[in-house]
Design an enzyme around this catalytic site. Structure first.
Site, PDB file in Angstrom:
ATOM      1  CG  MET A  22      -5.348  11.228   9.166  1.00  0.00           C
ATOM      2  SD  MET A  22      -5.944   9.534   9.100  1.00  0.00           S
ATOM      3  CE  MET A  22      -4.397   8.642   8.915  1.00  0.00           C
ATOM      4  CG  ASP A  72       2.999   6.828   4.883  1.00  0.00           C
ATOM      5  OD1 ASP A  72       2.800   5.759   5.499  1.00  0.00           O
ATOM      6  OD2 ASP A  72       2.523   7.928   5.239  1.00  0.00           O
ATOM      7  N   GLY A  73       2.989   3.398   3.610  1.00  0.00           N
ATOM      8  CA  GLY A  73       1.825   2.526   3.445  1.00  0.00           C
ATOM      9  C   GLY A  73       2.221   1.096   3.130  1.00  0.00           C
ATOM     10  CG  HIS A 113       5.124   9.405   9.331  1.00  0.00           C
ATOM     11  ND1 HIS A 113       5.545  10.172   8.264  1.00  0.00           N
ATOM     12  CD2 HIS A 113       3.868   9.003   9.023  1.00  0.00           C
ATOM     13  CE1 HIS A 113       4.593  10.224   7.349  1.00  0.00           C
ATOM     14  NE2 HIS A 113       3.557   9.535   7.787  1.00  0.00           N
ATOM     15  CB  SER A 146       3.317   5.735  10.995  1.00  0.00           C
ATOM     16  OG  SER A 146       2.007   6.172  11.240  1.00  0.00           O
ATOM     17  CG  MET A 206      -2.986  12.181   4.972  1.00  0.00           C
ATOM     18  SD  MET A 206      -2.849  10.570   5.750  1.00  0.00           S
ATOM     19  CE  MET A 206      -1.818  10.990   7.149  1.00  0.00           C
ATOM     20  CG  ASP A 266       0.334   9.216   9.566  1.00  0.00           C
ATOM     21  OD1 ASP A 266       0.671   9.660   8.451  1.00  0.00           O
ATOM     22  OD2 ASP A 266       0.802   8.178  10.061  1.00  0.00           O
ATOM     23  CG  HIS A 296       1.529  12.159   5.843  1.00  0.00           C
ATOM     24  ND1 HIS A 296       1.264  10.820   5.666  1.00  0.00           N
ATOM     25  CD2 HIS A 296       1.003  12.798   4.768  1.00  0.00           C
ATOM     26  CE1 HIS A 296       0.593  10.657   4.539  1.00  0.00           C
ATOM     27  NE2 HIS A 296       0.418  11.847   3.977  1.00  0.00           N
ATOM     28  CG  MET A 347       0.150   8.811   0.347  1.00  0.00           C
ATOM     29  SD  MET A 347       0.686   8.450   2.034  1.00  0.00           S
ATOM     30  CE  MET A 347      -0.433   7.132   2.526  1.00  0.00           C
TER      31      MET A 347
HETATM   32  C1  DX5 Z   1      -1.817   6.186   6.308  1.00  0.00           C
HETATM   33  C2  DX5 Z   1      -0.673   6.873   6.986  1.00  0.00           C
HETATM   34  C3  DX5 Z   1       0.480   5.999   7.273  1.00  0.00           C
HETATM   35  C4  DX5 Z   1       0.155   4.788   8.124  1.00  0.00           C
HETATM   36  C5  DX5 Z   1       1.059   3.686   7.681  1.00  0.00           C
HETATM   37  O1  DX5 Z   1      -2.688   7.099   5.772  1.00  0.00           O
HETATM   38  O2  DX5 Z   1      -0.193   7.957   6.210  1.00  0.00           O
HETATM   39  O3  DX5 Z   1       1.583   6.719   7.799  1.00  0.00           O
HETATM   40  O4  DX5 Z   1       0.324   4.994   9.498  1.00  0.00           O
HETATM   41  O5  DX5 Z   1       0.732   2.530   8.366  1.00  0.00           O
HETATM   42  P1  DX5 Z   1       1.175   1.102   7.856  1.00  0.00           P
HETATM   43  O6  DX5 Z   1       2.687   1.111   7.869  1.00  0.00           O
HETATM   44  O7  DX5 Z   1       0.574   0.179   8.833  1.00  0.00           O
HETATM   45  O8  DX5 Z   1       0.637   0.953   6.454  1.00  0.00           O
HETATM   46 ZN    ZN Z   2       1.751   8.944   6.857  1.00  0.00          ZN
END
Ligand code: DX5
Ligand code: ZN
Length: 217
Positions: free
Chosen positions: A36, A175-176, A32, A7, A67, A34, A65, A137
């Protein structure tokens, strides 16, 4: 082979090209991304302005991804990013079926993400036949570096059982809080695709390829 999806949220944004190219030559890897919007989640990251050149500097599949609220608004602007996978949050859309049909016209792979507190039962069975990926998640979305919520494990096991029962083929992406300690049990439960942010990028020697391998051991 399990797909590992670093990510970029945890990467150094001042040298993003260099960070991305540390994964050159690593097999079965997705990048990946993210996205947001500061609305669906309490954080803001990047959109098409930052992401538009990434496909020029890597051959890895790009895994977005989203969000965001109103994910349908991103279909059009994201078409030029050469994404392989487009994942939206089930909770963020009212017309999920319509959105899936629309996404399938433009992206090779379509994914649905579920927050930790959203049960897999919200997704009707016929939808599982149409999508390519379910993202479970295992932290509340919005930030990297949070701790894995072990209560989510059960959803992975249930999804795997559903796959076997109906002979389905979608990726189970997690993920997470993914790290070397939990990767094995996640794969054992059915995960075929592991997202990892801080576990990979916070490695002091920046040997990201070795971090990726360690998640596969
Ligand atoms: C969080 C993201 C993840 C995040 C994961 O909302 O969707 O992809 O980057 O990070 P780690 O692996 O540090 O939990
Ligand atoms: Zn993610």
């Amino acid at each position: 082979m399990t797909i590992i999806a670093p990510s970029l949220l945890s990467a150094n944004f001042l040298s993003l090209q260099e960070e991305i190219q540390r994964f050159d030559g690593v097999k079965d890897l997705w990048l990946h991304l993210d996205v947001m919007d500061g609305h669906f989640v309490p954080n803001l990251t990047f959109g098409q302005t930052v992401l538009k050149e990434i496909h020029r500097i890597t051959t890895h599949k790009l895994d977005a991804h989203l969000m965001v609220t109103n994910p349908e608004n991103y279909i059009e602007p994201f078409k030029s990013l050469n994404l392989y996978n487009f994942t939206f949050h089930w909770e963020a859309s009212i017309h999920q079926d319509r959105l899936i049909q629309e996404l399938k016209k433009h992206y090779p792979s379509v994914g649905i993400s579920l927050n930790p507190a959203t049960p897999i039962e919200v997704i009707p069975e016929y939808i599982f036949k149409q999508i390519d990926l379910i993202l479970i998640m295992t932290v509340n979305p919005g930030f990297g570096g949070q701790s894995f919520i072990s209560g989510c494990m059960d959803k992975i096991t249930k999804l795997q059982a559903l796959k076997e029962k109906h002979d389905l083929n979608f990726h189970i992406q997690v993920d997470g809080g993914v790290n070397q300690q939990n990767a094995k049990s996640l794969k054992h439960a059915g995960a075929t695709n592991l997202v990892a942010g801080s576990y990979i990028f916070k490695e002091p020697n920046k040997n990201y390829a070795a971090q990726v391998s360690s998640l596969r051991e």
